[in-house]
Design a protein around this motif. Structure first.
Motif, mmCIF file in Angstrom:
data_model
loop_
_atom_site.group_PDB
_atom_site.id
_atom_site.type_symbol
_atom_site.label_atom_id
_atom_site.label_comp_id
_atom_site.label_asym_id
_atom_site.label_seq_id
_atom_site.Cartn_x
_atom_site.Cartn_y
_atom_site.Cartn_z
ATOM 1 N N PRO A 147 3.162 -11.950 -0.042
ATOM 2 C CA PRO A 147 2.017 -11.611 0.771
ATOM 3 C C PRO A 147 0.609 -11.171 -0.001
ATOM 4 C CG PRO A 147 3.885 -10.938 -1.301
ATOM 5 C CD PRO A 147 3.643 -12.270 -0.766
ATOM 6 N N SER A 148 0.130 -12.213 0.626
ATOM 7 C CA SER A 148 -0.760 -11.937 -0.277
ATOM 8 C C SER A 148 -2.261 -12.730 0.560
ATOM 9 C CB SER A 148 -1.399 -12.731 -1.495
ATOM 10 O OG SER A 148 -0.719 -13.864 -1.518
ATOM 11 N N VAL A 149 -3.660 -12.994 0.575
ATOM 12 C CA VAL A 149 -3.801 -13.659 0.872
ATOM 13 C C VAL A 149 -3.612 -15.701 0.990
ATOM 14 C CG1 VAL A 149 -6.527 -14.398 0.551
ATOM 15 C CG2 VAL A 149 -5.964 -12.003 1.092
ATOM 16 N N GLU A 157 -5.919 -9.113 5.860
ATOM 17 C CA GLU A 157 -6.115 -7.892 4.646
ATOM 18 C C GLU A 157 -6.529 -6.549 5.269
ATOM 19 O OE1 GLU A 157 -4.826 -8.273 1.522
ATOM 20 O OE2 GLU A 157 -3.918 -10.023 2.526
ATOM 21 N N ASN A 212 0.368 -16.942 4.240
ATOM 22 C CA ASN A 212 0.541 -14.833 4.134
ATOM 23 C C ASN A 212 1.678 -14.356 5.373
ATOM 24 O OD1 ASN A 212 -0.098 -11.905 6.371
ATOM 25 N ND2 ASN A 212 -0.652 -12.340 4.254
ATOM 26 N N ASP A 213 2.528 -13.073 4.306
ATOM 27 C CA ASP A 213 3.925 -12.847 5.210
ATOM 28 C C ASP A 213 3.515 -12.047 6.766
ATOM 29 O OD1 ASP A 213 2.340 -10.497 4.342
ATOM 30 O OD2 ASP A 213 4.389 -9.891 3.376
ATOM 31 N N ALA A 214 1.947 -11.485 6.671
ATOM 32 C CA ALA A 214 2.335 -10.514 8.054
ATOM 33 C C ALA A 214 1.722 -11.765 8.954
ATOM 34 C CB ALA A 214 1.061 -9.641 8.120
ATOM 35 N N HIS A 265 -5.998 -3.078 3.738
ATOM 36 C CA HIS A 265 -6.494 -2.547 2.460
ATOM 37 C C HIS A 265 -7.894 -1.733 3.390
ATOM 38 C CE1 HIS A 265 -3.907 -4.081 -0.819
ATOM 39 N NE2 HIS A 265 -3.811 -5.190 -0.096
ATOM 40 N N GLU A 323 -2.615 1.470 3.478
ATOM 41 C CA GLU A 323 -1.333 0.914 2.667
ATOM 42 C C GLU A 323 -1.109 2.061 2.327
ATOM 43 O OE1 GLU A 323 -0.190 -2.767 1.444
ATOM 44 O OE2 GLU A 323 -1.005 -2.308 -0.512
ATOM 45 N N ALA A 371 -1.533 -7.653 -4.258
ATOM 46 C CA ALA A 371 -0.721 -6.751 -4.047
ATOM 47 C C ALA A 371 -0.131 -5.706 -4.696
ATOM 48 C CB ALA A 371 -1.270 -5.862 -2.871
ATOM 49 N N ASN A 372 1.540 -6.259 -4.094
ATOM 50 C CA ASN A 372 2.675 -5.705 -4.819
ATOM 51 C C ASN A 372 3.195 -7.162 -5.106
ATOM 52 O OD1 ASN A 372 2.296 -3.105 -3.586
ATOM 53 N ND2 ASN A 372 1.688 -4.413 -0.957
ATOM 54 N N GLY A 390 4.198 -2.646 1.467
ATOM 55 C CA GLY A 390 2.710 -2.173 2.115
ATOM 56 C C GLY A 390 2.161 -2.373 3.192
ATOM 57 N N ILE A 391 0.670 -2.681 3.724
ATOM 58 C CA ILE A 391 0.558 -3.160 5.417
ATOM 59 C C ILE A 391 0.120 -4.340 5.512
ATOM 60 C CG2 ILE A 391 -0.706 -2.379 7.215
ATOM 61 C CD1 ILE A 391 -0.697 1.025 6.348
ATOM 62 N N GLY A 392 0.791 -4.607 6.817
ATOM 63 C CA GLY A 392 0.223 -6.789 6.022
ATOM 64 C C GLY A 392 -0.554 -6.748 7.917
HETATM 65 C C1 BGC Z 1 -0.903 -7.494 1.023
HETATM 66 C C2 BGC Z 1 -1.150 -8.513 1.956
HETATM 67 C C3 BGC Z 1 0.594 -8.577 2.576
HETATM 68 C C4 BGC Z 1 1.080 -7.129 3.080
HETATM 69 C C5 BGC Z 1 2.448 -6.752 3.278
HETATM 70 C C6 BGC Z 1 -0.789 -5.998 0.972
HETATM 71 O O1 BGC Z 1 -0.319 -5.144 -0.107
HETATM 72 O O2 BGC Z 1 -2.550 -7.713 0.416
HETATM 73 O O3 BGC Z 1 -0.902 -9.997 2.069
HETATM 74 O O4 BGC Z 1 0.464 -9.386 4.311
HETATM 75 O O5 BGC Z 1 0.547 -6.399 1.763
HETATM 76 O O6 BGC Z 1 3.291 -7.238 2.653
#
Ligand code: BGC
Length: 248
Positions: A65-67, A150, A104-106, A153, A162, A77-78, A134-136
């Motif tokens: 869940p990140s870049v 992203e 990245n997950d999304a 954000h 998010e 972020a989380n 979060g929101i992906g």
């Molecule tokens: C992260 C994203 C991720 C999303 C969903 C966000 O806080 O920055 O990279 O895709 O959450 O997990």
């Protein structure tokens, strides 16, 4: 063809071998709670154990869940901040002894939906959003992904989208579906203004509940729920391992 997919989130790590002809899990998935703190070492150990548990030998796709650029995680972020700058791909390769692709997950969920789910055959600009902790976001043009967008954000009214409208915010603040949908709608309208998508796909944990809040959404863009529910990340991870996403 089967490839193993692993979906790492802030609360759980899920994985299974994926049947890529069918776009479905080949066997039931395993789930382990994400270690707290979710340090690179602790998470890599869980991934290593999960792969061994399936007796898996072959390529693996992993979401995070990140870049993720060239196998390196560049935000957190989380998850534990030690992931910023970590060579995730190398770490998981060492933990499993197998070839690993990290994305990245999304983006992974989006790839799975475009191939097997709600985005199948959709041309033009498609934006998938996942609502969870979060929101992906995953942005496609004629089926081609622009990685690491992203958009969760994006600052709307002085706060990250998010922080206002993630699914976790609905539960934490005990919002009704209608109250939460109003916040989601604001995010969608802003994205619509910026990207003029032909289609928006809403996924993540809330896809199953779409009937509860879709009626309150008022965008001019066509909106559909994601179809692969909780398996989208695992399936997309496996897909990415065969189609190596180029993140320039
Ligand atoms: C992260 C994203 C991720 C999303 C969903 C966000 O806080 O920055 O990279 O895709 O959450 O997990």
């Amino acid at each position: 063809m089967q490839v193993m997919g692993i979906d790492i989130g802030g609360s759980g790590i899920k994985g299974a071998p994926v049947d890529l002809e069918k776009g479905a899990l080949a066997v039931p998935r395993q789930r382990t709670a994400t270690p707290q703190p979710s340090t690179p070492q602790a998470v890599a150990e869980v991934v290593g154990r999960m792969v061994k548990g399936f007796d898996w030998q072959g390529p693996i796709g992993v979401t995070f869940p990140s870049v993720v650029q060239h196998g390196v995680t560049l935000s957190a972020a989380n998850v534990d901040k030690a992931w910023i700058g970590a060579h995730a791909e190398e770490l998981f390769r060492q933990a499993t002894g197998l070839p690993v692709t990290v994305l990245n997950d999304a983006d992974a969920a989006g790839m799975a939906e475009m191939r097997y789910g709600a985005g199948r055959g959709e041309k033009g600009v498609v934006l998938l959003l996942t609502f969870g902790t979060g929101i992906g976001s995953a942005l496609f043009t004629d089926g081609v992904l622009v990685p690491n967008t992203e958009l969760g954000h994006l600052e709307i009214g002085g706060r990250d989208a998010e922080d206002r409208a993630a699914s976790s915010v609905r539960t934490e603040q005990d919002l009704s579906w209608k109250q939460w949908a109003r916040r989601v709608n604001r995010v969608l309208e802003h994205l619509e203004m910026l990207f003029s998508p032909d289609l928006m796909i809403l996924g993540g944990g809330i896809s199953k509940d779409h009937a509860r809040f879709f009626p309150y959404l008022k965008t001019r863009t066509r909106i559909v729920p994601a179809q692969l529910y909780n398996d989208a990340g695992i399936i997309g991870a496996a897909l990415a391992a065969t189609e190596r996403v180029e993140t320039a």
